[in-house]
Every structure is written in structure tokens, then in C-alpha cells.
Design a protein around this motif. Structure first.
Motif, PDB file in Angstrom:
ATOM      1  N   GLY A 138      42.149  47.874  40.862  1.00 36.79           N
ATOM      2  CA  GLY A 138      41.907  46.500  40.440  1.00 36.79           C
ATOM      3  C   GLY A 138      42.120  45.496  41.553  1.00 36.79           C
ATOM      4  O   GLY A 138      41.317  44.565  41.726  1.00 36.79           O
ATOM      5  N   VAL A 139      43.186  45.662  42.317  1.00 37.24           N
ATOM      6  CA  VAL A 139      43.496  44.744  43.419  1.00 37.24           C
ATOM      7  C   VAL A 139      42.388  44.745  44.465  1.00 37.24           C
ATOM      8  O   VAL A 139      41.899  43.676  44.876  1.00 37.24           O
ATOM      9  N   PHE A 140      41.963  45.926  44.897  1.00 38.98           N
ATOM     10  CA  PHE A 140      40.944  45.985  45.947  1.00 38.98           C
ATOM     11  C   PHE A 140      39.581  45.525  45.436  1.00 38.98           C
ATOM     12  O   PHE A 140      38.835  44.847  46.161  1.00 38.98           O
ATOM     13  N   HIS A 141      39.260  45.863  44.200  1.00 47.33           N
ATOM     14  CA  HIS A 141      37.985  45.432  43.631  1.00 47.33           C
ATOM     15  C   HIS A 141      37.933  43.917  43.533  1.00 47.33           C
ATOM     16  O   HIS A 141      36.940  43.285  43.925  1.00 47.33           O
ATOM     17  N   ARG A 142      38.996  43.310  43.001  1.00 45.50           N
ATOM     18  CA  ARG A 142      39.005  41.860  42.822  1.00 45.50           C
ATOM     19  C   ARG A 142      39.167  41.117  44.144  1.00 45.50           C
ATOM     20  O   ARG A 142      38.709  39.983  44.285  1.00 45.50           O
ATOM     21  N   THR A 143      39.812  41.731  45.124  1.00 44.80           N
ATOM     22  CA  THR A 143      39.920  41.105  46.446  1.00 44.80           C
ATOM     23  C   THR A 143      38.557  41.075  47.121  1.00 44.80           C
ATOM     24  O   THR A 143      38.161  40.074  47.740  1.00 44.80           O
TER      25      THR A 143
ATOM     26  N   GLU B 193      49.198  41.384  27.704  1.00 40.88           N
ATOM     27  CA  GLU B 193      48.081  41.485  26.771  1.00 40.88           C
ATOM     28  C   GLU B 193      46.954  40.547  27.206  1.00 40.88           C
ATOM     29  O   GLU B 193      47.196  39.357  27.442  1.00 40.88           O
ATOM     30  N   LEU B 194      45.742  41.049  27.331  1.00 41.34           N
ATOM     31  CA  LEU B 194      44.597  40.199  27.630  1.00 41.34           C
ATOM     32  C   LEU B 194      44.218  39.460  26.354  1.00 41.34           C
ATOM     33  O   LEU B 194      43.567  40.009  25.459  1.00 41.34           O
TER      34      LEU B 194
ATOM     35  N   ASP C  59      42.445  38.979  36.339  1.00 42.47           N
ATOM     36  CA  ASP C  59      41.216  39.690  36.691  1.00 42.47           C
ATOM     37  C   ASP C  59      41.516  41.123  37.122  1.00 42.47           C
ATOM     38  O   ASP C  59      40.780  42.059  36.788  1.00 42.47           O
ATOM     39  N   VAL C  60      42.630  41.297  37.850  1.00 42.60           N
ATOM     40  CA  VAL C  60      43.058  42.647  38.245  1.00 42.60           C
ATOM     41  C   VAL C  60      43.362  43.493  37.011  1.00 42.60           C
ATOM     42  O   VAL C  60      42.968  44.657  36.925  1.00 42.60           O
ATOM     43  N   ALA C  61      44.068  42.895  36.049  1.00 43.20           N
ATOM     44  CA  ALA C  61      44.414  43.612  34.816  1.00 43.20           C
ATOM     45  C   ALA C  61      43.160  44.021  34.046  1.00 43.20           C
ATOM     46  O   ALA C  61      43.098  45.116  33.464  1.00 43.20           O
TER      47      ALA C  61
END
Length: 295
Positions: free
Chosen positions: A167-172, A275-276, A148-150
Motif C-alpha cells: 500500500g505504501v509503495f503503490h500510493r507513493t 475502519e474505513l 489511501d494506504v489502508a
């Protein structure tokens, strides 16, 4: 010696194409012949690799990062028998060069030296199934928070490394857990999950040591499972990944395995070698010493 250079011009912040003349010059200096194949779009790397006349080359060189290597690896294994595939080399000039670190390749110069030395090593390869089709990875694949971070970071990639912090802060802030059912070599475990990684090598995202005990030629993958934890605990644990000490957290478990089957509710996206691509459910299998890499 003659090599095929599979070039991802978008790797490393679109810097790879600028480095190609330097790479070619260094190879010529060492009397190494080459053919350069430059990708024009994302999956062109895969198409270029499938059409190679591999018997003409002593090595196939991926110029880029983990995603470039993923495309080259899958192009080769989807078309040719492993025993007929020349050694794969990596010139690590991508934004993330995680697998290359386990080959002791840390920069462009290391990549050139590995080609000149031409000393291949047999390494394990892992596969995962999607709609009855098999795909391969040599670094790791995972799902959950890390994927999700990626996804978020990809939307902010113009910020480069800072995109992952976003990404880390948004998903946290929007932290959600999924329910996981995981069968590891016939033994089943289940529960709420933050993320899970199936690791063939040690690193992810460049310098994050996701699986400190992993080895690329031991016939096993290292499975790292992070269960439910608070936002505060998650943010405190994530920096520890750079030293590999996150596995000491009480909500984190690790296993060595040869085969794993995973189901999640809801369905989660996979992240093979950066790769997603793909989603749960999936079956992951280790293929011991399947392919050769230059070190």
C-alpha cells in the motif's frame, strides 16, 4: 464476576475463533462467568452489542483488534448512557491493537489479567459527525495518504503485514495531495495536505507512534498534520513514525485541541480506529473521561 465476550472471529487473520476456547478456559480458571457472542459478519459486532442486557454484566470484552473495539464502543454508546455502561475490556488478538497499547495490554495474557484485576480507568472518547449522526472512536481517525494506504492494503490483506508495504509503495508512486481547511478550537489553517490524524491515543497500525505526546485521559486530542512533501521525503519520513520522530519533519505540525472541523477538496475517506468509514467534511470533538476501560 460475569462478562460478555464480543468475539470477532475474523480478527488476526481469522485466528480469533481458534483462541476462544483457550480464553474461555482461562476465565473459568479465575472463576469468571461469561457469555460468548460470536460475530457472523462485519457489522454484526455492532448489532450484538446494541442488544446486550448490560445490567447482567460487570464488563463487556472486545476480542479482536481496533476495529472490533470500534464496533463494540459504538454499539454501546448508540444504545446506552455512558454512566450505565460497564467497563470495556480488550483481549488484543487483532492484526492491529493500537489502542490496547495505551492500556498496557500487549497480548492475550494481558487482556485476561485486566479482566481478573477488574481495575477500570476513565478515558476520553472522541466523536465525529456524519449526516447528523454521531460516531465514536478512542484510538484515532484520519484521512489522506494513510487512509489511501489502508484502502490498498485491504485489497492485498492475504499478504498480512506485507499488504501495508504494498500500500505504501503503490500510493507513493501515485501520490496526490488534497486541499484541506481545518478549524482547530476556532483557529483556521489551510493548504495542500498529505494526511491528517486526530489522535486520542499514541499508536496506529499496531506499532506506529503517530502521536507520541497523546494521552487517553487529558481531555485533548493530538492533531498531526503532514503537508505537501516529495515522494523521497515521504518515504524517508514514514519509518520514523515507529519512534514518533516524524513530528520533527518541517512539513509536519502537531496541535492539541478539544474540537476540530475539517473540509477537504476532493472529499476524502475517514479511517476511525482502523475502519474505513465516513468521509470529509466532519466535526471531531473530545468527550473527557466518557467511558471506562479495563487496564
Amino acid at each position: 464476576m460475569k462478562v460478555a465476550l464480543i468475539v470477532n472471529p475474523y480478527a488476526g487473520g481469522k485466528n480469533t475463533e481458534k483462541l476462544l476456547p483457550l480464553i474461555e478456559k482461562k476465565l473459568l480458571f479465575h472463576h469468571i462467568e461469561y457469555h460468548s457472542y460470536i460475530s457472523l459478519y462485519h457489522k454484526h459486532l455492532l448489532n450484538l452489542t446494541t442488544k446486550l442486557k448490560i445490567d447482567q454484566y460487570d464488563a463487556i470484552i472486545a476480542i479482536g483488534g481496533d476495529g472490533t473495539n470500534f464496533q463494540v464502543l459504538n454499539g454501546l454508546l448508540s444504545t446506552f448512557k455512558p454512566k450505565n455502561i460497564p467497563p470495556i475490556g480488550i483481549i488484543p488478538v487483532g492484526s492491529g491493537n493500537s489502542f490496547a497499547k495505551d492500556l498496557n495490554l500487549h497480548n492475550l495474557e494481558d487482556g485476561i489479567k485486566s479482566i481478573v484485576k477488574n481495575s477500570p480507568k476513565w478515558v476520553d472518547t472522541c466523536s465525529f459527525t456524519q449526516a447528523q449522526k454521531k460516531y465514536y472512536f478512542v484510538n484515532l481517525t484520519g484521512l489522506g495518504f494513510v487512509t489511501d494506504v489502508a484502502k490498498t492494503a485491504q485489497k492485498f490483506k492475504f499478504f498480512k503485514d506485507f499488504s501495508y508495504i504494498i500500500g505504501v509503495f503503490h500510493r507513493t508512486f501515485k501520490l496526490k495531495f488534497h486541499y484541506l481547511e481545518l478549524e482547530i478550537d476556532g483557529k483556521t489553517l489551510s493548504g495542500e495536505n498529505c494526511f491528517v490524524e486526530f489522535c486520542n491515543s499514541r499508536f496506529t497500525g499496531g506499532n506506529m507512534m503517530m502521536a507520541p505526546e497523546a494521552k487517553i485521559d487529558d481531555g485533548f486530542m493530538d492533531i498531526i498534520i503532514a503537508g505537501k512533501m516529495s515522494r523521497t521525503s515521504l518515504l524517508a519520513t514514514l519509518p520514523k513514525i515507529f519512534k514518533g520522530t516524524h513530528i520533527n519533519h518541517p512539513s509536519v505540525r502537531s496541535f492539541k485541541a478539544k474540537k476540530a472541523k475539517i473540509k477537504t477538496w476532493p472529499i476524502k475517506t475517514l479511517l476511525p480506529d482502523g475502519e474505513l468509514f465516513g468521509s470529509s467534511p466532519a466535526t471531531i470533538i473530545v468527550h473527557p473521561k466518557m467511558i471506562r476501560y479495563l487496564t
